[in-house]
Enzyme design. Structure first.
Site, PDB file in Angstrom:
ATOM      1  N   VAL A 161     -14.507  13.814 -24.920  1.00 56.85           N
ATOM      2  CA  VAL A 161     -13.730  12.731 -25.542  1.00 56.85           C
ATOM      3  C   VAL A 161     -12.420  12.419 -24.816  1.00 56.85           C
ATOM      4  O   VAL A 161     -11.727  11.463 -25.170  1.00 56.85           O
ATOM      5  CB  VAL A 161     -13.433  12.996 -27.045  1.00 56.85           C
ATOM      6  CG1 VAL A 161     -14.710  12.986 -27.861  1.00 56.85           C
ATOM      7  CG2 VAL A 161     -12.637  14.276 -27.242  1.00 56.85           C
TER       8      VAL A 161
ATOM      9  N   LYS B 118      -3.040  17.563 -35.121  1.00 59.73           N
ATOM     10  CA  LYS B 118      -3.596  17.189 -36.422  1.00 59.73           C
ATOM     11  C   LYS B 118      -2.590  16.415 -37.277  1.00 59.73           C
ATOM     12  O   LYS B 118      -2.964  15.520 -38.032  1.00 59.73           O
ATOM     13  CB  LYS B 118      -4.094  18.429 -37.167  1.00 59.73           C
ATOM     14  CG  LYS B 118      -5.259  19.152 -36.474  1.00 59.73           C
ATOM     15  CD  LYS B 118      -6.483  18.262 -36.284  1.00 59.73           C
ATOM     16  CE  LYS B 118      -7.703  19.060 -35.837  1.00 59.73           C
ATOM     17  NZ  LYS B 118      -8.903  18.194 -35.658  1.00 59.73           N
TER      18      LYS B 118
ATOM     19  N   GLY C 273     -18.620  15.798 -31.668  1.00 58.55           N
ATOM     20  CA  GLY C 273     -18.585  17.244 -31.857  1.00 58.55           C
ATOM     21  C   GLY C 273     -19.580  17.703 -32.903  1.00 58.55           C
ATOM     22  O   GLY C 273     -19.245  18.482 -33.796  1.00 58.55           O
TER      23      GLY C 273
ATOM     24  N   SER D 161     -22.532  19.412 -32.580  1.00 61.07           N
ATOM     25  CA  SER D 161     -23.517  20.462 -32.292  1.00 61.07           C
ATOM     26  C   SER D 161     -23.245  21.779 -33.011  1.00 61.07           C
ATOM     27  O   SER D 161     -24.114  22.631 -33.093  1.00 61.07           O
ATOM     28  CB  SER D 161     -23.593  20.712 -30.778  1.00 61.07           C
ATOM     29  OG  SER D 161     -22.356  21.208 -30.315  1.00 61.07           O
TER      30      SER D 161
ATOM     31  N   TYR E  84      -2.159  22.677 -31.789  1.00 61.62           N
ATOM     32  CA  TYR E  84      -3.205  22.239 -32.718  1.00 61.62           C
ATOM     33  C   TYR E  84      -2.590  21.518 -33.926  1.00 61.62           C
ATOM     34  O   TYR E  84      -3.042  20.436 -34.323  1.00 61.62           O
ATOM     35  CB  TYR E  84      -4.008  23.457 -33.166  1.00 61.62           C
ATOM     36  CG  TYR E  84      -5.202  23.150 -34.038  1.00 61.62           C
ATOM     37  CD1 TYR E  84      -6.365  22.608 -33.495  1.00 61.62           C
ATOM     38  CD2 TYR E  84      -5.173  23.409 -35.405  1.00 61.62           C
ATOM     39  CE1 TYR E  84      -7.463  22.336 -34.295  1.00 61.62           C
ATOM     40  CE2 TYR E  84      -6.267  23.142 -36.210  1.00 61.62           C
ATOM     41  CZ  TYR E  84      -7.412  22.608 -35.652  1.00 61.62           C
ATOM     42  OH  TYR E  84      -8.492  22.339 -36.445  1.00 61.62           O
ATOM     43  N   ALA E  85      -1.534  22.111 -34.493  1.00 63.43           N
ATOM     44  CA  ALA E  85      -0.875  21.521 -35.660  1.00 63.43           C
ATOM     45  C   ALA E  85      -0.295  20.152 -35.317  1.00 63.43           C
ATOM     46  O   ALA E  85      -0.424  19.192 -36.083  1.00 63.43           O
ATOM     47  CB  ALA E  85       0.231  22.445 -36.173  1.00 63.43           C
ATOM     48  N   ALA E  86       0.332  20.055 -34.129  1.00 64.55           N
ATOM     49  CA  ALA E  86       0.908  18.772 -33.709  1.00 64.55           C
ATOM     50  C   ALA E  86      -0.194  17.723 -33.555  1.00 64.55           C
ATOM     51  O   ALA E  86      -0.032  16.567 -33.962  1.00 64.55           O
ATOM     52  CB  ALA E  86       1.667  18.948 -32.401  1.00 64.55           C
TER      53      ALA E  86
END
Lengths: 132, 251
Positions: free
Chosen positions: B64, B159, B15, B17, B155-157
């Site tokens: 990915v 991370k 990631g 770019s 997103y939180a899960a």
């Protein structure tokens, strides 16, 4: 020719010495990876990766070191390898010397079977099959 | 002439770019590392990043979530760079929305990219690092992984799980000389946070003791530190870089 056992032993010795950060002189055919050379579980993977690279072969998961087998209730009960487990192990580890282990098949002493010589036997059979 | 901190080190950044990833690529390169980075679709921006590094870094497209492609990129980078000392897992996406209206695909895409992507890249890279006798992995997490956040359940899960993955890999691979750490940024001025900043900039700023959002370069500097030998006794840690935002968040 790479398939000569002495050549295989030479390469295996180098590979193991590098993976386990030990002196090549310590790596003898009868050396147990765990007991004599201090290998831990992740070292077995390291050795497999290095062998694959050195011999340009693919070693399927569990073929050289059958780790998953030891958490299988069919093969291990109360810390001992069952008759079925022993049969399965023998099939997979054809190069190992079973005489001592069979007397008292404790899982904890299974590591003793993983010797430098066993790896050489395994590779010798594997390479012969590949080149046939 | 003094040696640069990452001189002759080889690094793969996913990631790379845009946003934090682009800043990481530039920072590692400016510290002397040989860098290969990946991008999902932003080819033009990838070209700009390459140009900003004087054409001295390389890039390839990568999704990915594709396991085979992840292995291929790790092999490609290793071959091109002549080894793989550093991996920065930065590729990540958001699909924000209130939990009760979150679609299965919003959940799956975020988890598969932000968490699964790191799993796949690390599995391939660690194999190489083992054979080299060591390496350093830095995962780009988020303070939301510890704190949670409205509209960011997925997103939180991803991370939070990434932090756990970071610690587990550190424990497992430490004996083979591989260090694994994470950086948890707060609110950074990137495209990804543009929407949130547009609607809630003032509210968030009030909660940041340092009184401003982070620049991507300020996250990149923490990543470079963790990747370098300056952090050689540091592993399994999640370093928060948030201007103090999480301090107030816990009040």
């Amino acid at each position: 020719m790479q398939n000569e056992k002495s050549d295989i032993l030479k390469t295996v010795t180098t590979v193991i010495a590098q993976a386990l950060k030990v002196d090549e002189a310590q790596v003898q055919p009868g050396s147990s990876l765990i007991r004599d050379l201090g290998a831990e579980s992740i070292d077995f993977l390291d050795i497999v990766f290095r062998l694959e690279k050195a011999f340009k072969i693919k070693i399927p998961k569990g073929e050289l070191f059958p780790e998953k087998l030891l958490t299988d209730a069919r093969f291990v009960q109360e810390g001992k390898v069952t008759a079925a487990g022993l049969e399965e192990l023998k099939k997979r580890l054809s190069g190992a010397d079973w005489t001592q282990f069979e007397k008292n098949p404790q899982v904890s002493s299974l590591g003793d079977l993983f010797t430098v010589g066993m790896i050489v036997e395994y590779l010798s059979g594997k390479l012969a099959a590949t080149n046939r | 002439m003094s040696m640069k901190r990452l001189e002759s080190r080889t690094a793969l950044v996913t990631g790379g770019s845009r946003g934090i990833g682009a800043a990481i690529v530039r920072r590692l390169w400016s510290e002397g590392a040989k860098v290969h980075f990946t991008y999902r679709a932003a080819e033009d921006q990838a070209r700009e990043v390459i140009a900003s590094c004087g054409g001295a870094v390389s890039a390839s497209a990568l999704d990915v979530t594709d396991a085979v492609a992840c292995e291929a990129v790790v092999d490609e980078a290793t071959e091109k760079l002549g080894g793989l000392d550093i991996v920065v897992n930065n590729a990540g996406i958001i699909r924000d929305g209130l939990f009760l209206s979150m679609e299965d695909t919003d959940w799956a895409e975020v988890i598969e990219t932000n968490l699964g992507g790191v799993f796949r890249i690390c599995r391939a890279a660690c194999r190489q690092m083992l054979m080299q006798g060591g390496g350093s992995i830095v995962n780009v997490s988020s303070i939301v992984g510890e704190l949670g956040g409205v509209g960011q359940a997925n997103y939180a899960a991803s991370k939070g799980a990434l932090n756990a993955l970071t610690r587990s890999l550190a424990a497992e691979l430490g004996p083979k000389g591989v260090r694994v750490n994470a950086v948890a940024p707060g609110m950074v001025r990137t495209d990804m946070t543009g929407a949130v900043r547009a609607v809630a900039a003032e509210k968030i700023l009030e909660r940041i003791p340092l009184g401003r959002f982070a620049e991507p370069e300020e996250i990149a500097s923490a990543v470079a530190f963790l990747a370098s030998d300056d952090a050689k006794y540091l592993t399994g840690q999640v370093v928060t870089v948030d201007g103090g935002l999480s301090l107030l968040g816990r009040r």
